[in-house]
Design an enzyme around this catalytic site. Sequence first.
Site, PDB file in Angstrom:
ATOM      1  N   GLU A   1       4.784 -49.580 100.733  1.00  0.00           N
ATOM      2  CA  GLU A   1       4.982 -50.512  99.636  1.00  0.00           C
ATOM      3  C   GLU A   1       3.694 -50.602  98.807  1.00  0.00           C
ATOM      4  O   GLU A   1       2.629 -50.151  99.259  1.00  0.00           O
ATOM      5  CB  GLU A   1       5.333 -51.897 100.210  1.00  0.00           C
TER       6      GLU A   1
ATOM      7  N   ASP B   1      10.776 -42.258 107.877  1.00  0.00           N
ATOM      8  CA  ASP B   1      10.707 -43.662 108.284  1.00  0.00           C
ATOM      9  C   ASP B   1      11.948 -44.091 109.063  1.00  0.00           C
ATOM     10  O   ASP B   1      12.932 -43.344 109.161  1.00  0.00           O
ATOM     11  CB  ASP B   1      10.475 -44.575 107.063  1.00  0.00           C
TER      12      ASP B   1
ATOM     13  N   HIS C   1       7.453 -47.457  95.663  1.00  0.00           N
ATOM     14  CA  HIS C   1       7.151 -47.094  97.057  1.00  0.00           C
ATOM     15  C   HIS C   1       7.623 -45.663  97.352  1.00  0.00           C
ATOM     16  O   HIS C   1       8.561 -45.166  96.740  1.00  0.00           O
ATOM     17  CB  HIS C   1       7.699 -48.123  98.052  1.00  0.00           C
TER      18      HIS C   1
ATOM     19  N   ASN D   1       9.903 -50.183  93.005  1.00  0.00           N
ATOM     20  CA  ASN D   1       8.529 -50.687  92.921  1.00  0.00           C
ATOM     21  C   ASN D   1       7.502 -49.572  93.136  1.00  0.00           C
ATOM     22  O   ASN D   1       6.326 -49.844  93.334  1.00  0.00           O
ATOM     23  CB  ASN D   1       8.323 -51.801  93.958  1.00  0.00           C
TER      24      ASN D   1
HETATM   25  P1  PGA Z   1      17.437 -44.830  97.398  1.00  0.00           P
HETATM   26  O1  PGA Z   1      16.052 -45.220  98.044  1.00  0.00           O
HETATM   27  O2  PGA Z   1      17.563 -43.346  97.489  1.00  0.00           O
HETATM   28  O3  PGA Z   1      18.462 -45.534  98.239  1.00  0.00           O
HETATM   29  O4  PGA Z   1      17.404 -45.306  95.984  1.00  0.00           O
HETATM   30  C1  PGA Z   1      14.925 -44.483  97.694  1.00  0.00           C
HETATM   31  C2  PGA Z   1      13.693 -45.192  98.182  1.00  0.00           C
HETATM   32  O5  PGA Z   1      13.670 -46.433  98.218  1.00  0.00           O
HETATM   33  O6  PGA Z   1      12.725 -44.495  98.521  1.00  0.00           O
END
Ligand code: PGA
Length: 253
Positions: free
Chosen positions: A148, A72, A143, A141
């Site tokens: 999302e 992404d 995702h 959450n």
């Molecule tokens: P993070 O993000 O490694 O910064 O916790 C992971 C994600 O949101 O997929």
Amino acid sequence: MKTHSIETIVHPGPADASRDVANRLIAEVHARPNAVLGLATGGTPVEAYRQVVEAHRRGEVDFGEVRTFNLDEYVGLAEEHPQSFRYFMQEQLFDHLNIKRERTQVPDGLAADIDEHCASYETKIRDADGIDLQLLGIGHNGHIAFNEPGSSLESRTRSVTLTAETIEKNARFFDSPHDVPRFAITMGIGTILEARRIVLLALGEAKADAVEKALYGPVTESHPASLLQMHPDVTFVLDAACARGIDQLAGRS
Ligand code: PGA
């Protein structure tokens, strides 16, 4: 709907879990020097990437024939922006490996025609004969990438609106929450599930609930990581803090 149990590996701490993931990436390249790797950004994979760089510096792994696709990118950030995911990948990994820029793909957050760019990203993945090993993180959450809650099982690479929760969580990387982009380009759930193998790294207690729901909860688009139960070859690599409660649940089922 056929579901599979997800292999779960629990390490005592984040350093061991990160080393495990680094070793999996390295082993993939040893087995297949022209491997196609799917890569993730965020705080979680930083140490794993550092371990990969160290191994490369020791002459243990050659990335000359590898190709990569990132999950992404924020819409509206140029690649020189320090919070863009292209910038992150260059800084954390690509600049330290023998991989040519044209062999690394990150969605372009400044693409003039976003829909056309997303379609061509899918074509590039297909033309590379698909992703051999996809690395994932997980959001609080549930995702995966920027898919999302509510993202469809069939979703493909597309532009999405970030939830307020994700914007708030990612604000720590920006001067203020107002600077966090509202939109992103992300591979879809359908895109991710086509990878031959998937490794999800999650560290720390703050991710424990999201991980538990992904492993043992209902398979539902309202918790996107639970959709990984539909893939036959997924491994969750966790540290003990993130795996709290999982042993009891595994014993019960
Ligand atoms: P993070 O993000 O490694 O910064 O916790 C992971 C994600 O949101 O997929």
